[in-house]
Scaffold this motif. Structure first.
Motif, mmCIF file in Angstrom:
data_model
loop_
_atom_site.group_PDB
_atom_site.id
_atom_site.type_symbol
_atom_site.label_atom_id
_atom_site.label_comp_id
_atom_site.label_asym_id
_atom_site.label_seq_id
_atom_site.Cartn_x
_atom_site.Cartn_y
_atom_site.Cartn_z
ATOM 1 N N SER A 431 0.820 -1.210 0.000
ATOM 2 C CA SER A 431 0.000 0.000 0.000
ATOM 3 C C SER A 431 0.854 1.260 0.000
ATOM 4 C CB SER A 431 -0.939 0.005 1.218
ATOM 5 O OG SER A 431 -0.203 -0.099 2.419
ATOM 6 N N CYS A 432 2.091 1.183 0.511
ATOM 7 C CA CYS A 432 2.955 2.365 0.499
ATOM 8 C C CYS A 432 3.235 2.829 -0.927
ATOM 9 C CB CYS A 432 4.285 2.068 1.204
ATOM 10 S SG CYS A 432 4.160 1.880 2.987
ATOM 11 N N ASN A 433 3.434 1.872 -1.812
ATOM 12 C CA ASN A 433 3.807 2.209 -3.184
ATOM 13 C C ASN A 433 2.769 1.767 -4.209
ATOM 14 O OD1 ASN A 433 6.661 3.247 -2.727
ATOM 15 N ND2 ASN A 433 6.754 1.269 -1.713
ATOM 16 N N ARG A 441 3.893 -10.364 -9.979
ATOM 17 C CA ARG A 441 3.996 -11.546 -10.839
ATOM 18 C C ARG A 441 4.724 -11.197 -12.135
ATOM 19 N NH1 ARG A 441 -1.337 -14.277 -12.121
ATOM 20 N NH2 ARG A 441 0.125 -15.858 -12.883
ATOM 21 N N GLU A 442 4.415 -10.030 -12.696
ATOM 22 C CA GLU A 442 5.069 -9.606 -13.937
ATOM 23 C C GLU A 442 6.565 -9.389 -13.727
ATOM 24 O OE1 GLU A 442 2.997 -6.159 -15.202
ATOM 25 O OE2 GLU A 442 1.151 -7.242 -15.751
ATOM 26 N N ALA A 443 6.945 -8.903 -12.554
ATOM 27 C CA ALA A 443 8.366 -8.699 -12.276
ATOM 28 C C ALA A 443 9.127 -10.012 -12.357
ATOM 29 C CB ALA A 443 8.542 -8.063 -10.892
ATOM 30 N N VAL A 444 8.464 -11.088 -11.932
ATOM 31 C CA VAL A 444 9.108 -12.400 -11.974
ATOM 32 C C VAL A 444 9.058 -12.993 -13.380
ATOM 33 C CG1 VAL A 444 9.037 -14.754 -11.060
ATOM 34 C CG2 VAL A 444 8.583 -12.825 -9.547
ATOM 35 N N THR A 445 7.877 -12.958 -13.988
ATOM 36 C CA THR A 445 7.705 -13.652 -15.262
ATOM 37 C C THR A 445 8.234 -12.866 -16.460
ATOM 38 O OG1 THR A 445 5.461 -12.740 -15.461
ATOM 39 C CG2 THR A 445 5.694 -14.906 -14.412
ATOM 40 N N GLU A 446 8.137 -11.525 -16.416
ATOM 41 C CA GLU A 446 8.532 -10.722 -17.577
ATOM 42 C C GLU A 446 9.877 -10.035 -17.391
ATOM 43 O OE1 GLU A 446 5.437 -8.075 -18.780
ATOM 44 O OE2 GLU A 446 3.851 -9.619 -18.663
ATOM 45 N N HIS A 447 10.158 -9.595 -16.175
ATOM 46 C CA HIS A 447 11.420 -8.881 -15.931
ATOM 47 C C HIS A 447 12.500 -9.797 -15.357
ATOM 48 C CE1 HIS A 447 9.621 -4.972 -16.830
ATOM 49 N NE2 HIS A 447 8.554 -5.386 -16.149
ATOM 50 N N ARG A 448 12.172 -11.077 -15.200
ATOM 51 C CA ARG A 448 13.139 -12.095 -14.791
ATOM 52 C C ARG A 448 13.752 -11.839 -13.416
ATOM 53 N NH1 ARG A 448 11.048 -15.801 -17.836
ATOM 54 N NH2 ARG A 448 11.068 -15.280 -20.060
ATOM 55 N N VAL A 455 12.841 -7.978 -6.918
ATOM 56 C CA VAL A 455 11.455 -7.574 -7.123
ATOM 57 C C VAL A 455 11.191 -6.224 -6.451
ATOM 58 C CG1 VAL A 455 9.045 -8.162 -6.629
ATOM 59 C CG2 VAL A 455 10.626 -9.926 -7.409
ATOM 60 N N LYS A 456 11.770 -6.025 -5.281
ATOM 61 C CA LYS A 456 11.623 -4.737 -4.594
ATOM 62 C C LYS A 456 12.198 -3.609 -5.443
ATOM 63 C CE LYS A 456 12.596 -4.712 -0.131
ATOM 64 N NZ LYS A 456 13.310 -5.024 1.138
ATOM 65 N N LYS A 457 13.354 -3.847 -6.031
ATOM 66 C CA LYS A 457 13.983 -2.825 -6.860
ATOM 67 C C LYS A 457 13.172 -2.547 -8.118
ATOM 68 C CE LYS A 457 18.411 -1.630 -9.020
ATOM 69 N NZ LYS A 457 19.815 -2.071 -9.251
ATOM 70 N N CYS A 458 12.586 -3.594 -8.673
ATOM 71 C CA CYS A 458 11.826 -3.466 -9.913
ATOM 72 C C CYS A 458 10.479 -2.787 -9.702
ATOM 73 C CB CYS A 458 11.619 -4.848 -10.537
ATOM 74 S SG CYS A 458 10.662 -4.877 -12.055
ATOM 75 N N THR A 459 9.816 -3.102 -8.589
ATOM 76 C CA THR A 459 8.442 -2.635 -8.382
ATOM 77 C C THR A 459 8.292 -1.595 -7.277
ATOM 78 O OG1 THR A 459 7.936 -4.356 -6.740
ATOM 79 C CG2 THR A 459 7.615 -4.913 -9.072
ATOM 80 N N LYS A 460 9.324 -1.433 -6.446
ATOM 81 C CA LYS A 460 9.313 -0.589 -5.244
ATOM 82 C C LYS A 460 8.477 -1.194 -4.112
ATOM 83 C CE LYS A 460 10.313 3.956 -7.193
ATOM 84 N NZ LYS A 460 10.347 3.654 -8.637
ATOM 85 N N ALA A 461 7.867 -2.351 -4.336
ATOM 86 C CA ALA A 461 7.119 -3.015 -3.263
ATOM 87 C C ALA A 461 8.053 -3.369 -2.122
ATOM 88 C CB ALA A 461 6.447 -4.277 -3.795
#
Length: 870
Positions: A431-433, A441-448, A455-461
């Motif tokens: 909810s913060c970001n 899921r896309e960070a794993v499947t599409e951004h490898r 994943v944190k770096k890719c999505t900021k989650a």
């Protein structure tokens, strides 16, 4: 002097806090730093840092470690950052900003991110020496210095989020600490009356004094002008050397007022849905200084981030809007998990509450449910493990009954048991970001991305408050496994190694201290920290199980080991629902003499305890106060009893039938074997509790096939079964070997237990371990029976060391005055019993006074108190 603007358009950002830094990152992501000149005027002497984690400074995190600003980012994007040089005036007609240094910057777009300032009640002497606010790193440095040299007692004005953190900081600095809150409960914005009561009790048990329902009338000073106390609104006075004001914040909008921008009646720079000020389309306001289009000033970082993204998108001519934000939050305050999400106070019409409360344990969980079953919100105090899942399910109908989401583990399906698959792709995980499950899921499947940090770096989650990291890890692991990618199996965020790998490290290198293991083999960002609540008890168990071999103390409350233990181990007794403790002496094999039965009866009578025979053929004594435990155990030890380890992840019992000695069907002496096994494995620390039983014939009266290791007598010897358990998910044990002699049986059990302890995950029963371990039962049989790995001699040696060095924990405790000092209800009043531990009569015994716990009253003369009968 005037700073001449470049030919390119200029964006001036006033303020460089967390929201300001996010705005700069959003500009860079949209390419605006390449097409615009970007100037940042920062008032503080350092660039943006993590204000959410401000209190971590007192646990060893440096100001540099709190920084959110990468110098390479600033340089790479050509950002002009001026620290210690705030804006002092804005000329909207000329579109110029003047800094304190005298520099003047022309702008095409001005973004105000000036944040907020601490509200200090207008009481006499509020600016006296020894009065502080709790807002910046400089504030913390000043508090630390004053506490070190001038103060022994501190008081915090304000019992909200930041106030509790400030109180914890003062306590950590060694001060006697007080919290003064005008509202009738702590954290009045986030929690309701029930949650406040649970939080209050937990915090008071930590030795902090809480004063609710009173305000500060005056700060009392001495002749030199230094603080000596406080006068409160109820007429009382509080002696204190240091005062921290943490009574809320106000939007910092004076710069906007001075230049004629519209501000709200109660403060805040008025903006539209694009975060553009309503008075000037060239000026934006974001973060705590902004009065959003929905009429609210948001004091949390997550809405500020959304506003930063919206402003950057608008400047880039992209469509974006900010119409409001979720105020969900999860924090650990004074070591207590506190979370609220959605409609936590049940303001939605026709809604229902589902509540679980255990005030003694400091637990309070409330879910707000709509009439159609929709989860609307909730409050979690003391245990917020399910926050990530519950927050993501908000706005939908959960796939299980609401009550099962708040019941203790094992009593319901549980939020954690739902797993990532229960969440829809549009569920907000962070909810913060504002990051949804589908994005992860896309960070794993599409951004490898293959790890949580990636994943944190890719999505900021998970990069702000961190409360969603657990669910984030579950999602990443599930997606990777679905994609056939190897998953990080590390024990926790502190160790990349599994528990099995840590066991091998401790054994091979003879590491005897948790901190040594963490600093040498922890993940890079975990070294030098205090670790977490996952790995501390896990490593503590490893060290305890290997203590004789590696040279560590076998006593779990010695030195650093004491801080690693689970709650029951802290007092070597099981905590019960009303705050009393149960006493369970060991009765090997269930065999007991009349003399020992009499001793137990006399102790139960003298201390007014409830007695019950357990399913493990022991006698439980319930209702002991913590300060009574040493007295009770002194008498038990004198009578020849030992600790039954009912409180620990260790061997509990070896149950037996009467066997061939008495039973006409018995073919072996099951009682003798049960006693031998229990005395051999007593005190053995393991990943989870261990239970055993020995049956004297195939009629199986001792229920050996429902135990972690069970023995059934045959005409030719003994059959050994492993991996069974009862409980909520029963499993029938598997036959490991048959027709064993006494010596062969003990040898195989030695090997089996040490192999389990060596390779199991934390809190993994033998049943789950047997199903998880590659090869299952066949592999275990190859290792412990056939010695396929060539480690059986080592396994036997480890067990022999345990047997040779066993010491009864309670016998050691009662003979050591230093160890006895921990057995008090209140550390600041060791002679005072807990007044809430009380009982009422039932069936000629006692039971906890549950209505007393429910309403939080103190016992009256009509109740049975838990002291010894007079």
């Amino acid at each position: 002097m005037t700073a001449t603007p470049e030919a390119t358009p200029t964006i001036v950002l006033v303020g460089h806090g967390m929201v300001g830094q996010r705005f700069l990152e959003a500009l860079a992501e949209r390419g605006l730093t390449a097409t615009h000149r970007v100037v940042v005027l920062c008032e503080e002497p350092r660039p943006a840092y993590d204000r959410v984690a401000l209190t971590s400074y007192f646990s060893g995190r440096t100001p540099e470690g709190l920084s959110l600003t990468d110098p390479e980012f600033i340089t790479a994007h050509g950002i002009e950052l001026y620290v210690g040089d705030p804006a002092v005036t804005v000329d909207r007609g000329a579109r110029e900003v003047t800094a304190r240094s005298g520099r003047v910057f022309g702008y095409d777009t001005l973004v105000l991110a000036t944040g907020s300032y601490p509200f200090v009640p207008p009481v006499p002497n509020k600016d006296a020496e020894g009065c502080f606010v709790y807002r910046t790193i400089e504030d913390l440095l000043a508090i630390e210095e004053y506490a070190r040299t001038r103060a022994t007692t501190g008081a915090v004005v304000g019992g909200g989020l930041l106030g509790l953190e400030a109180a914890g900081a003062l306590k950590g600095l060694g001060l006697t600490s007080h919290i003064v809150e005008f509202a009738p409960r702590l954290m009045p914005v986030q929690v309701d009356e029930g949650g406040g009561a649970a939080l209050l009790r937990t915090i008071e048990e930590m030795g902090l004094s809480v004063h609710t329902g009173v305000g500060t009338q005056e700060i009392v000073v001495d002749a030199s002008g230094a603080v000596t106390g406080m006068k409160l609104s109820d007429g009382s006075e509080l002696a204190t050397d240091l005062v921290v004001f943490s009574a809320g914040v106000r939007p910092r909008d004076q710069l906007a007022r001075d230049c004629g921008l519209t501000v709200g009646e109660r403060g805040g720079i008025a903006v539209d849905e694009q975060c553009r000020t309503v008075a000037d389309p060239h000026v934006f306001a974001i973060g705590e200084c902004a009065l959003a289009a929905d009429g609210r000033v948001y004091g949390l970082v997550a809405p500020g981030y959304d506003q930063a993204e919206t402003a950057a998108a608008t400047i880039a001519a992209d469509e974006a809007s900010f119409t409001g934000a979720d105020l969900s939050t999860k924090l650990k305050l004074l070591g207590v998990d506190v979370a609220s999400f959605g409609d936590a106070h049940g303001t939605t019409g026709d809604c229902l509450d589902v509540v679980y409360s255990d005030s003694r344990a400091g637990l309070y969980k409330k879910l707000v449910i709509g009439r159609d079953g929709t989860l609307l919100g909730g409050i979690l105090i003391g245990d917020a493990e399910a926050y990530g899942t519950l927050r993501a399910l908000t706005g939908s109908v959960p796939p299980v009954a609401p009550e099962s989401l708040v019941l203790p583990a094992g009593a319901g399906a549980g939020a954690e048991g739902l797993g990532p698959a229960a969440l829809p792709d549009d569920a907000i995980i962070c909810s913060c970001n504002n990051v949804r499950k589908g994005t992860i899921r896309e960070a794993v499947t599409e951004h490898r991305c293959t790890t949580v940090p990636e994943v944190k770096k890719c999505t900021k989650a998970g990069t702000t408050c961190g409360s969603c990291v657990k669910v984030l890890g579950q999602l990443v692991a599930a997606e990777l496994e679905a994609s056939g990618v190897e998953v990080d199996k590390g024990l926790c965020g502190c160790f990349s190694q599994t528990r099995e790998e840590l066991y091998e490290i401790v054994l091979a290198l003879r590491i005897t201290a948790y901190q040594d293991l963490l600093d040498r083999y922890g993940r890079e960002d975990a070294r030098g920290t205090d670790g977490c609540e996952v790995c501390k008890p896990a490593v503590g168990s490893i060290i305890a199980s290997l203590a004789p071999v590696i040279g560590a103390s076998g006593y779990v409350l010695d030195g650093e080991q004491a801080a690693l233990q689970d709650s029951n181990d802290h007092f070597l007794a099981n905590l019960q629902k009303n705050g009393s403790y149960s006493v369970v002496p060991r009765i090997p094999g269930g065999e007991i003499t009349p003399e020992k039965l009499i001793v137990i009866g006399e102790i139960a009578r003298d201390f007014g305890l409830y007695t019950k025979i357990t399913g493990g053929q022991r006698i439980d004594l319930f209702g002991a106060r913590v300060e009574q435990l040493p007295l009770i155990w002194t008498r038990l030890v004198d009578a020849g009893f030992e600790s039954g380890h009912a409180y620990g992840k260790a061997l509990r019992t070896v149950k037996s039938c009467v066997g061939s000695t008495w039973c006409r069907y018995g073919v072996q002496d099951s009682v003798r074997m049960a006693i031998d096994l229990e005395l051999r494995y007593r005190g053995l620390r393991s990943p989870h509790k261990l239970k055993s039983a020995v049956s004297g014939c195939a009629r199986e009266c001792a229920e050996a096939q429902s135990k972690d290791f069970g023995v059934i007598a045959t005409a030719g010897g003994w059959n050994l079964y492993v991996g069974g358990n009862g409980g909520a998910t029963p499993r029938h044990a598997d036959l490991l070997a048959q027709d064993l002699s006494d010596t062969e049986l003990v040898r195989l059990i030695d090997r089996f237990l040490m192999f389990y302890i060596r390779t199991a995950d934390r809190l993994e029963r033998t049943s789950a371990w047997l199903e998880r371990i590659p090869g299952g039962l066949d592999h275990v049989r190859e290792v412990v029976v056939e010695d396929s790995l060539g480690i059986c001699a080592e396994l036997e040696s480890l067990m022999a060391a345990h047997v040779a060095h066993y010491r009864d924990e309670w016998a050691e405790t009662i003979n050591d005055p230093e160890k006895l000092a921990r057995f008090v209800s209140f550390v600041n009043a060791p002679d005072t019993p807990d007044p809430v531990v009380a009982f009422v009569p039932e069936r000629d015994q006692i039971k906890p006074d549950l209505p007393l716990l429910a309403i939080g009253l103190r016992p009256t003369a009509g109740l049975l108190e838990g002291s010894a009968q007079r």
